[in-house]
Design an enzyme around this catalytic site. Structure first.
Site, PDB file in Angstrom:
ATOM      1  N   GLY A  63      40.138  39.319  43.033  1.00 26.55           N
ATOM      2  CA  GLY A  63      41.376  39.656  43.716  1.00 26.55           C
ATOM      3  C   GLY A  63      42.178  38.415  44.032  1.00 26.55           C
ATOM      4  N   CYS A 109      34.008  36.768  41.334  1.00 26.68           N
ATOM      5  CA  CYS A 109      35.137  35.930  41.733  1.00 26.68           C
ATOM      6  C   CYS A 109      35.408  36.074  43.229  1.00 26.68           C
ATOM      7  CB  CYS A 109      36.369  36.254  40.886  1.00 26.68           C
ATOM      8  SG  CYS A 109      37.659  34.981  40.970  1.00 26.68           S
ATOM      9  N   TYR A 110      36.489  36.733  43.638  1.00 23.85           N
ATOM     10  CA  TYR A 110      36.741  36.938  45.067  1.00 23.85           C
ATOM     11  C   TYR A 110      35.581  37.690  45.706  1.00 23.85           C
ATOM     12  CZ  TYR A 110      38.917  38.560  49.398  1.00 23.85           C
ATOM     13  OH  TYR A 110      39.186  38.835  50.726  1.00 23.85           O
ATOM     14  N   HIS A 156      34.293  35.487  35.439  1.00 19.59           N
ATOM     15  CA  HIS A 156      34.563  36.886  35.100  1.00 19.59           C
ATOM     16  C   HIS A 156      33.729  37.301  33.885  1.00 19.59           C
ATOM     17  CE1 HIS A 156      37.953  37.662  37.841  1.00 19.59           C
ATOM     18  NE2 HIS A 156      38.199  36.363  37.702  1.00 19.59           N
ATOM     19  N   GLU A 166      33.427  40.198  32.732  1.00 20.49           N
ATOM     20  CA  GLU A 166      34.019  41.356  32.049  1.00 20.49           C
ATOM     21  C   GLU A 166      34.980  40.973  30.933  1.00 20.49           C
ATOM     22  OE1 GLU A 166      36.671  40.691  35.737  1.00 20.49           O
ATOM     23  OE2 GLU A 166      34.604  40.358  35.105  1.00 20.49           O
ATOM     24  N   ASP A 186      46.466  63.146  25.522  1.00 20.85           N
ATOM     25  CA  ASP A 186      45.850  63.528  26.791  1.00 20.85           C
ATOM     26  C   ASP A 186      45.973  65.024  27.062  1.00 20.85           C
ATOM     27  OD1 ASP A 186      45.355  60.837  27.032  1.00 20.85           O
ATOM     28  OD2 ASP A 186      47.097  60.470  28.302  1.00 20.85           O
ATOM     29  N   LYS A 212      41.477  56.124  28.015  1.00 20.96           N
ATOM     30  CA  LYS A 212      42.132  56.613  26.806  1.00 20.96           C
ATOM     31  C   LYS A 212      41.186  56.635  25.605  1.00 20.96           C
ATOM     32  CE  LYS A 212      46.147  57.226  26.082  1.00 20.96           C
ATOM     33  NZ  LYS A 212      47.000  58.448  26.087  1.00 20.96           N
TER      34      LYS A 212
END
Length: 520
Positions: free
Chosen positions: A63, A90-91, A176, A178, A234, A376
């Protein structure tokens, strides 16, 4: 309008508390790719709700805040005493250290981009990984000393980059894992999910279809459901899923606004009416939309008018469906995330989606959103399993207001017709040359600009068309596509020769940012 989620929050998955991370979706996707359900909630979610979900593990995201800032985003220390494994990123690492008695200090210059990471202590997070590898950093504050009971598990040059308390199953990394720039990042997350949390591996499209159908049947009972079918991925997948559960008690309403792609209405009626044997109603509202848009040039005003008229038309048709009790929507997880960001409440909303609370209360229908927790790419996988044609699954995104946002200035039937044919030519050439599936999104814009040209020894005064094609995976950023000159030349030639009224074609080479993908 009462909101009914046909897929309730799952127990036993990974709960991600969002502190405003730009990578928040990526964390969830990485975990889901390993077969475990991941749910994103605002950081201030009450501890009681966390307990009710019974997560196998909790991740504290990154963040933009400082733990010492005046508006710092904090959580209760109680979260670390639930007996549930926690991973701070991180944060999230800085907050864990701060709350549990460590020391966090403002950095001198910050640490950004690729950094060399070295494992310095035993940690289940790094089981099976090499002792040194590259990671992606994006932080200013740093953890100067870890809390009591924690070990320093890894460092980048001069910075504590990982810490762990194996006894309490509390772990944190400053980098990070990810993002793709972090080597072995996927394995780090997998070690947390599978080895430390022992989370169930039951998040698979086939399993979801079975459970969603059962939930829809239980929720709807013998009543009817109305759904606004647009032809997009969708709403189409939501329709197929609900139809699989309740058959003709699903009433699909297709509103032809006159702002759709070439032959869109015919294709939708043939595909879903004749091929899938769905109960679908066609509403021809083209004249109604064109009349209210006459003389309107402001893009935001056009969007509001189109949204208002669509709701009015849909409401009229839905009211004629006897025993309708539910309104189904193709809301997907990114819609939900963007509508309720880390801070929560209306002040933190990035954008309001037409699928998230957009229809009026007086419809007196309960919401049914079977795809509410799907990304998605997961929706597309569901579509394949449900038998949706591949050419529909992989269609490029199309804006809710339709071609109105691709015609800057006033909308007229003549302009719409020109743009429909020009766009169809561009798509045809992209498909025939194998480029349609290689770009993220492509379309044509018709400018309110006319210029002099020469055709057949005669002077012309025609409109200008702009080709737009971008490469992107997340649609948050995009680079203009490097399409072959031969392809662009053929498209330009065909549009000028086959679409009366257009005598000039340009190619948009703007990236996002600073430009947006759409023009309006």
């Amino acid at each position: 309008m009462e909101r009914r989620q046909s897929s309730e929050p799952r127990q036993g998955g990974i709960l991600i508390l969002d502190f405003g991370s730009q990578y928040i979706r990526l964390i969830a996707r990485r975990i889901r790719e390993s077969g475990t359900f991941a749910e994103i909630l605002p950081y201030h979610t009450p501890i009681e709700q966390i307990r009710l979900r019974q997560p196998a593990g909790i991740i504290l995201s990154g963040g933009p805040s400082s733990v010492y800032g005046p508006n710092a985003r904090h959580i209760s220390k109680e979260i670390f005493d639930l007996g549930i494994p926690v991973l701070g990123i991180c944060y999230g690492m800085q907050l864990m250290a701060y709350l549990l008695g460590g020391r966090v200090m403002p950095g001198q210059t910050g640490e950004y981009g690729r950094q060399h990471f070295r494992v310095t202590g035993p940690s289940e997070l790094f089981r099976g990984l090499p002792e040194q590898f590259n990671v992606w950093m994006s932080h200013f504050d740093t953890v100067e000393s870890v809390p009591p009971g924690f070990d320093v598990a890894g460092r980048t040059p001069g910075v504590i980059a990982a810490m762990s308390n194996g006894h309490r199953r509390l772990y944190a990394v400053q980098f990070h894992p990810e993002v793709s720039h972090t080597e072995h990042g996927g394995q780090i997350l997998e070690n947390f999910v599978k080895r430390i949390c022992r989370a169930p591996q039951n998040w698979k499209p086939g399993n979801f279809i079975h459970s969603a159908i059962s939930e829809i049947k239980r929720t709807v009972g013998n009543r009817k459901v109305v759904l606004g079918l647009s032809g997009g991925v969708d709403s189409s997948v939501a329709a197929l899923l609900i139809h699989r559960a309740i058959g003709d008690r699903l009433v699909n309403i297709f509103v032809d606004t006159g702002l759709l792609r070439l032959d869109e209405a015919r294709q939708v009626m043939e595909t879903y009416g004749r091929h899938f044997h769905m109960n679908i109603r066609y509403v021809d509202a083209r004249n109604e939309f064109m009349q209210v848009l006459r003389g309107i040039t402001d893009p935001e005003q056009k969007r509001k008018i189109i949204g208002r008229v669509f709701v009015e038309v849909f409401q009229r048709e839905a009211a004629s469906v006897p025993d309708a009790a539910f309104l189904a929507q193709g809301t997907i997880y990114p819609d939900v995330i963007e509508s309720v960001q880390a801070e929560g409440g209306p002040t933190a909303t990035i954008k309001s989606h037409h699928n998230v609370g957009g229809l009026p209360e007086k419809l007196h229908l309960r919401l049914l959103e079977p795809l509410r927790y799907m990304f998605k790419d997961e929706v597309r996988r569901l579509g394949r399993l449900l038998g949706m044609p591949e050419e529909l699954i992989n269609r490029h995104p199309f804006p809710g207001p339709g071609l109105a946002v691709r015609i800057p200035g006033e909308i007229t039937p003549e302009k719409v017709e020109m743009l429909q044919h020009a766009d169809a030519i561009f798509m045809d050439e992209l498909r025939s040359r194998g480029w349609y599936g290689r770009v993220g999104q492509a379309f044509v814009v018709l400018l309110p600009v006319r210029s002099v040209g020469v055709m057949g020894d005669e002077r012309t005064y025609g409109y200008t068309a702009v080709l737009r094609s971008v490469d992107t995976t997340d649609y948050m950023t995009a680079a203009w596509s490097r399409l072959p000159y031969e392809l662009l030349e053929t498209v330009s030639s065909r549009i000028i020769n086959e679409v009366p009224g257009i005598n000039r074609v340009l190619y948009d080479i703007s990236s996002k940012p600073p430009a947006t993908i759409e023009w309006e």
